[in-house]
Design an enzyme around this catalytic site. Structure first.
Site, PDB file in Angstrom:
ATOM      1  N   ASP A   8       0.865  -1.169   0.000  1.00 37.64           N
ATOM      2  CA  ASP A   8       0.000   0.000   0.000  1.00 37.64           C
ATOM      3  C   ASP A   8       0.910   1.230   0.000  1.00 37.64           C
ATOM      4  OD1 ASP A   8      -2.345   1.677   0.570  1.00 37.64           O
ATOM      5  OD2 ASP A   8      -1.483   1.825   2.583  1.00 37.64           O
ATOM      6  N   ASP A  10      -0.209   5.191   0.877  1.00 33.22           N
ATOM      7  CA  ASP A  10      -0.485   6.141   1.960  1.00 33.22           C
ATOM      8  C   ASP A  10      -0.618   5.406   3.290  1.00 33.22           C
ATOM      9  OD1 ASP A  10      -1.222   8.960   0.583  1.00 33.22           O
ATOM     10  OD2 ASP A  10      -1.876   7.291  -0.689  1.00 33.22           O
ATOM     11  N   ASP A 212      -2.340  -0.592   5.835  1.00 32.09           N
ATOM     12  CA  ASP A 212      -2.736   0.075   7.073  1.00 32.09           C
ATOM     13  C   ASP A 212      -4.216   0.412   7.170  1.00 32.09           C
ATOM     14  OD1 ASP A 212      -2.871   3.540   6.781  1.00 32.09           O
ATOM     15  OD2 ASP A 212      -2.513   2.241   5.062  1.00 32.09           O
TER      16      ASP A 212
END
EC number: 3.6.1.-
Length: 273
Positions: A8, A10, A212
């Site tokens: 991922d 961001d 996240d």
């Protein structure tokens, strides 16, 4: 040894200045040199990601738009899903009870009817920016996803409206606390990574992944090794309690983990703790 690593962006690779940290860049180059295929799996648009990667010297496969598009390292499309035209029309023409701004993503860019320059801060590295439009000027076909941006509580209330009105016609996820996404039914990073793995003659068991947020859930839960960032949304940690938690993004936790993993690829515990 895992043969593909999916990241991922961001909250996982990108620091607060929306760039990949130097220690992380070094670790990613080492990983590629070790023969591991790099894949960047993000909610960001393909054009945004190409701009980010061009500044980093990295290259890899791209899963963009939270799984709506998969491209090889040269930008050739491998897989894609779009929202049904009737659903796009319904979303645009329904007077939702919300102050959230609405954003629509297509191959040719990011479109919105609200001018909010603050949203461009996250895209300064790539130069990617929204295009102001009237909704009736856009085609109803070829649309990847919607994003609604507002406070988390307002989006929770909006999500209830969307689910009530659209039922099982689309999927919904929080890519951040202030960003609610509407995706084609059955579309997520996990499905997209499975398609890419098949293309590369791999299985998901051959992959590791880092993330996240809730838009990472399917990807993290299905790969051979899923790693949850220390700064991950509490809901993600709660829903995937079996997965290892590593360091925080701002501490370049991915780099720390990879440096240990490259020296001890059969490590069975997280070196963060």
């Amino acid at each position: 040894m895992y043969r593909l690593a999916a990241f991922d962006m961001d909250g996982t690779l990108l620091m607060r200045d929306h760039k990949i940290g130097s220690i992380t860049l070094n670790a990613l180059h080492q990983l590629a040199d070790a023969g591991v295929t790099l894949t960047f799996a993000t909610g960001r648009h393909y054009l945004d990601m190409k701009g980010i990667l061009s500044h980093s010297g990295l290259n890899g496969y791209l899963i963009t738009g939270n799984g709506t598009r998969v491209c090889d390292a040269e930008g050739n499309p491998l897989y894609g899903m779009d929202l049904p035209a009737e659903l796009v029309e319904f979303v645009l023409r329904t007077p939702w009870q919300t102050n959230a701004s609405i954003h629509l993503f297509r191959d040719d860019g990011w479109f919105t009817d609200r001018n909010d320059p603050d949203l461009l801060i996250a895209h300064t590295t790539s130069g990617f920016h929204f295009q102001l439009t009237e909704w009736d000027e856009l085609p109803l076909t070829g649309n990847h996803k919607f994003c609604f941006i507002a406070s988390h509580q307002e989006l929770v209330e909006l999500k209830a409206q969307l689910e009530q009105q659209m039922g099982g016609e689309a999927d919904f996820c929080f890519s951040a606390t202030d960003c609610l996404e509407v995706l084609p039914r059955g579309c997520n990073k996990g499905v997209a990574l499975e398609k890419l793995s098949h293309h590369l003659d791999l299985t998901l068991a051959d992959c590791m992944a880092f993330g996240d947020a809730m838009n990472d859930k399917e990807m993290l839960s299905r790969v051979g090794r899923g790693l949850v960032m220390g700064n991950a949304l509490p809901q993600l940690k709660q829903e995937l309690p079996q997965l290892q938690i590593i360091g925080r993004c701002e501490q370049q936790g991915v780099a720390h983990y990879l440096h240990h993993w490259l020296s001890s690829p059969h490590l069975t515990y997280s070196p963060e703790f």
